[in-house]
Design a protein around this motif. Structure first.
Motif, short mmCIF file in Angstrom:
data_model
loop_
_atom_site.label_atom_id
_atom_site.label_comp_id
_atom_site.label_asym_id
_atom_site.label_seq_id
_atom_site.Cartn_x
_atom_site.Cartn_y
_atom_site.Cartn_z
N ASN A 7 -15.29 24.10 -53.87
CA ASN A 7 -15.53 22.69 -53.58
C ASN A 7 -14.78 21.78 -54.57
O ASN A 7 -13.60 21.92 -54.78
CB ASN A 7 -17.04 22.42 -53.59
N SER A 23 -0.67 26.41 -49.05
CA SER A 23 -1.77 25.79 -48.31
C SER A 23 -3.00 26.69 -48.31
O SER A 23 -4.14 26.21 -48.48
CB SER A 23 -1.34 25.48 -46.88
N ALA A 43 -12.83 20.74 -46.26
CA ALA A 43 -12.58 22.16 -46.45
C ALA A 43 -13.61 23.03 -45.74
O ALA A 43 -13.33 24.20 -45.42
CB ALA A 43 -12.56 22.50 -47.94
N SER A 48 -6.08 18.86 -49.14
CA SER A 48 -7.38 19.23 -49.69
C SER A 48 -8.24 18.01 -49.97
O SER A 48 -9.48 18.10 -49.99
CB SER A 48 -7.19 20.04 -50.98
N PHE A 108 -5.54 23.70 -41.96
CA PHE A 108 -4.77 23.42 -43.18
C PHE A 108 -3.34 23.95 -43.05
O PHE A 108 -2.36 23.27 -43.38
CB PHE A 108 -5.47 24.05 -44.39
N LYS A 131 -10.88 21.95 -56.26
CA LYS A 131 -9.83 20.94 -56.19
C LYS A 131 -9.26 20.63 -57.58
O LYS A 131 -8.06 20.41 -57.74
CB LYS A 131 -10.38 19.67 -55.54
N ALA A 166 -10.42 25.05 -52.66
CA ALA A 166 -11.23 23.87 -52.30
C ALA A 166 -12.44 24.27 -51.46
O ALA A 166 -13.54 23.70 -51.61
CB ALA A 166 -10.37 22.87 -51.54
N ALA A 167 -12.27 25.24 -50.53
CA ALA A 167 -13.37 25.64 -49.65
C ALA A 167 -14.42 26.43 -50.40
O ALA A 167 -15.63 26.27 -50.17
CB ALA A 167 -12.83 26.46 -48.48
N VAL A 204 -4.54 26.63 -51.92
CA VAL A 204 -5.24 25.36 -52.19
C VAL A 204 -6.50 25.27 -51.33
O VAL A 204 -7.58 24.87 -51.82
CB VAL A 204 -4.29 24.17 -51.93
N TYR A 205 -6.39 25.59 -50.05
CA TYR A 205 -7.55 25.52 -49.17
C TYR A 205 -8.66 26.46 -49.65
O TYR A 205 -9.84 26.08 -49.65
CB TYR A 205 -7.15 25.87 -47.74
N CYS A 223 -6.92 23.33 -58.46
CA CYS A 223 -5.63 23.15 -57.76
C CYS A 223 -4.76 22.13 -58.49
O CYS A 223 -3.54 22.32 -58.64
CB CYS A 223 -5.88 22.69 -56.33
#
Length: 746
Positions: A644, A633, A566, A561, A592, A648, A640-641, A636-637, A651
């Motif tokens: 933003n 994954s 992302a 990440s 990812f 993170k 983050a996506a 977390v992705y 996470c």
């Protein structure tokens, strides 16, 4: 789905086209493995490498020497010698000052100081202490203490390991003492076993049984003897009572000579033993009865010689002599006769029975004469009432009859000594050969009898009678106790015979024939623990593999990440065919997931093939890792996506909370309450439970249940991505712009 695959293929081509990007990608794939492998290997078997941890030992013990243990013993030296042979820690032997300073400086992890009075305190139970008053005090047993210094600042785990070392020293001391005592006891048992191996042991046991039965019979005879003397004491009391009343009656009515009761009482205190006192009481009673009958004849003759005007009074006086003086004596002698009959029933030899029979015959002759005297007195009273005048001839006849009765009573005294005393003395001699218990009880009876007869201090026949009653009660108590002891000796003899008949001695011989060391070990360690691992794991490294492997997967997802973008760039989006938001979300998501699965594959195969970590089912082990990689994954992705920079941060917080709250190193029950409440809701907790099933062994459907619960977090991540990707991403774009404007944060 074409746009999704286009985004994924483009990402892979761009990474492969750049050497720097390719190196970074390889680093991303390998980094989680190195993190996990180093930690697993470091924890593979840490307690097997404690031999290099320095622990200081300072022995200041001066030893112990006492009356019960004359040879000097220094337990501190024995402990030090034992530790020199122990390689679990690096034991360093120094003085007390250096040990303390070494712990403070960090040179030693810990120090154990054996104080100078250690042995003395350890053997305080064998030593006579001195109280504050200066008097000997045997009750001040002290507990020996070791002084233990630790330095948790140097290393917290090291402090825990050295604590275990101190416990080892304490256990070593306890085992040494217990083993010494057990060895001595086992040596004694070995001597017993050697004796049991000889024929002499069987003969000794048989002789012991015979002696016990003989002593039991002697005690029973002693009990019968005590009962007989109780009866004799009652007869003596009855005779004293009857003769005392006769003398008192003579003193009041006829004003003639009185009987010296003080003399009778004095005779009761002349005996040297308890049996002699009973015999003396009986002799005194018979003498008193004879003296009383001498006065009966004189009093009857005087009453019959009165003028006619006093005939009514003469008849009354004669009847009073019969009622108050002669008949009580008849009753007393009858009681004495019954006692002799009871004694005869307890005897076992014919000569003894014949002697008692002679005594009974003498009593019968005396009773016959007393009854004849009583009859003549009553006949004289009847004649006095009928004729109304004195009957001098009858008075002389009665006087002669009374004198004959008195002499017969005196003859009873000689008969008692020749027949009764001689017979019972034979039983007494047999009773004296009994054991310690019988002797103590007879001594107690003798003391009681001496106390009773010794208290006849001139208080007259009433005091003597009271003491004789107390004497009788004490003899009855002795009788009961003797019977009880006789029964116990008989039961013991029966048990010995039963053991011999059933082979009990042979069983004891077999038991004691074992080696001394074996018996000593059984005495020092009567209970051992058999450890059975329900789900055995070969080593600590394999046990820690689920925790560090899953943690590495989450760490790898966090690195992805940070390093990977992302969101899909505008240039890539422009090359797509009217892409939709969910296509952009899934396209970059595949990148990812691909990196995460690559990380996990290298990591898992390294655990199994390089570290040789235990796995009950390697395929299910890898399946759990892949599934965990997909869930972590995507979660977390997605964060983050969609969110933003804020995502993170979420996470990072999620991963930190999982490290502390999943019970990876300590049981969950040992964690603070807040972590115990969070534990069921963390994805890591379900992953580690499933992976532990694959490592240690499976129970029911736990593995698949935990895998299914992890799938819930994948569904949640996809729902967030599909529904919030576009609106939240646009809103977070403004936040990202504001953060970038700081020129310090990205």
């Amino acid at each position: 789905m074409k746009n999704v695959w286009t985004i994924f293929r483009t990402d892979m081509l761009h990474i492969r086209s750049s050497v720097i990007a390719l190196i970074i990608a390889i680093g991303l794939i390998l980094m989680p493995s190195f993190y996990a492998w180093f930690n697993i290997y470091a924890n593979w078997d840490p307690y097997d490498s404690t031999g290099d941890m320095k622990v200081a030992v300072a022995n200041s013990d001066k030893g112990y020497q006492g009356d019960l243990l004359p040879a000097k013993v220094n337990m501190g030296d024995q402990v030090s010698n034992a530790l020199r042979a122990n390689d679990s820690l690096d034991w360093t032997f120094v003085n007390e000052d250096k040990a303390k300073s070494g712990v403070e400086s960090g040179e030693y992890y810990a120090a154990i100081v054996i104080p100078e009075d250690f042995s003395t305190d350890l053997f305080s139970l064998l030593n006579e202490g001195t109280a504050d008053s200066g008097k000997t005090d045997k009750t001040k047993a002290r507990q020996a203490q070791l002084v233990y210094y630790s330095n948790p600042k140097k290393n917290p785990i090291g402090s825990t390991v050295t604590d275990q070392g101190a416990s080892t020293v304490r256990q070593q001391i306890s085992d040494t003492l217990t083993s010494s005592v057990a060895q001595t006891a086992a040596g004694t048992l070995d001597s017993v076993a050697s004796y049991l191996d000889t024929d002499q042991s069987a003969r000794s046991i048989s002789a012991l049984s015979a002696n016990l039965r003989r002593q039991s019979a002697d005690l029973s005879d002693a009990a019968d003897l005590a009962s007989s003397y109780a009866g004799l004491a009652d007869s003596a009391a009855s005779l004293l009572d009857a003769s005392g009343k006769s003398m008192e009656r003579t003193k009041r009515s006829l004003q003639s000579s009185t009987v010296d009761m003080d003399g009778i009482t004095g005779k009761l205190g002349d005996a040297s033993t308890s049996i002699d006192r009973v015999n003396a009481n009986m002799a005194d009673g018979l003498d008193s009865a004879a003296n009383a009958f001498d006065n009966v004849g004189d009093n009857a003759e005087e009453a019959l010689g009165k003028p006619a005007a006093g005939s009514a009074n003469t008849a009354a006086a004669l009847r009073a002599i019969s009622t108050n003086r002669i008949r009580p004596m008849i009753a007393s002698l009858t009681q004495y006769r019954n006692t002799l009959v009871s004694i005869r029933e307890t005897l076992h030899t014919e000569p003894a029975k014949a002697a008692i029979d002679r005594a009974i015959a003498d009593v019968d002759r005396t009773l016959k004469r007393l009854n004849a005297t009583d009859t003549k007195i009553n006949d004289a009273a009847d004649q006095a009432e009928a004729k109304g005048q004195a009957i001098n001839d009858s008075g002389k006849d009665i006087a002669a009859q009374a004198q004959a009765s008195a002499q017969s009573i005196r003859d009873l005294n000689k008969s008692y000594q020749d027949n009764v005393v001689a017979t019972l003395s034979g039983v007494t001699d047999s009773a004296k050969r009994t054991g310690t218990d019988a002797k103590a009880l007879v001594d107690e009876t003798t003391s009681a009898l001496a106390d009773v007869t010794g208290r006849t201090d001139g208080s007259g026949s009433a005091g003597a009678l009271t003491n004789i009653k107390e004497l009788t009660a004490n003899i009855d108590t002795a009788h009961d106790t003797l019977l009880e002891q006789s029964k116990k000796l008989g039961e013991t003899a029966d048990k010995l015979d039963e053991a011999m008949a059933s082979g009990g001695v042979e069983e004891v011989r077999k038991l004691l024939s074992q080696p001394t060391d074996t018996i000593a070990l059984a005495m020092t360690t009567p209970v051992t623990t058999k450890r059975i691992a329900v789900y055995p794991i070969a080593n600590n490294g394999s046990a820690m593999t689920p925790f560090y492997t899953l943690l590495a997967i989450w760490v790898g997802a966090m690195f992805l990440s940070i390093i990977l973008k992302a969101n899909v760039s505008d240039r890539i989006s422009a090359a797509l065919d009217r892409p939709r938001p969910w296509q952009l979300y899934l396209g970059r998501g595949l990148t990812f997931v691909a990196f995460s699965l690559a990380q996990t594959t290298v990591l898992g195969l390294g655990d199994l093939l390089y570290l040789r970590a235990q796995a009950t089912d390697p395929l299910l082990f890898m399946l759990c890792l892949w599934w965990s990689s997909l869930v972590s994954s995507m979660l977390v992705y997605t964060l983050a996506a969609v969110f933003n920079t804020v995502g993170k941060a979420i996470c990072a917080a999620l991963m930190v909370s999982q490290i502390a709250g999943i019970g990876g190193t300590f049981p969950v029950e040992m964690l603070p309450g807040v972590f115990r409440q969070l534990y069921p809701y963390l994805p890591f907790s379900h992953g580690i439970t499933a992976l532990r099933e694959a490592v240690g062994g499976f129970y029911g459907n736990v593995y698949w249940e935990q895998m299914g619960r992890m799938g819930i977090y994948l569904v949640v991540a996809l729902l967030i991505g599909f529904t919030l990707y576009t609106p939240v991403t646009r809103a977070m774009a403004k936040t990202s712009t504001l953060i970038s404007s700081t020129m310090a944060m990205n």
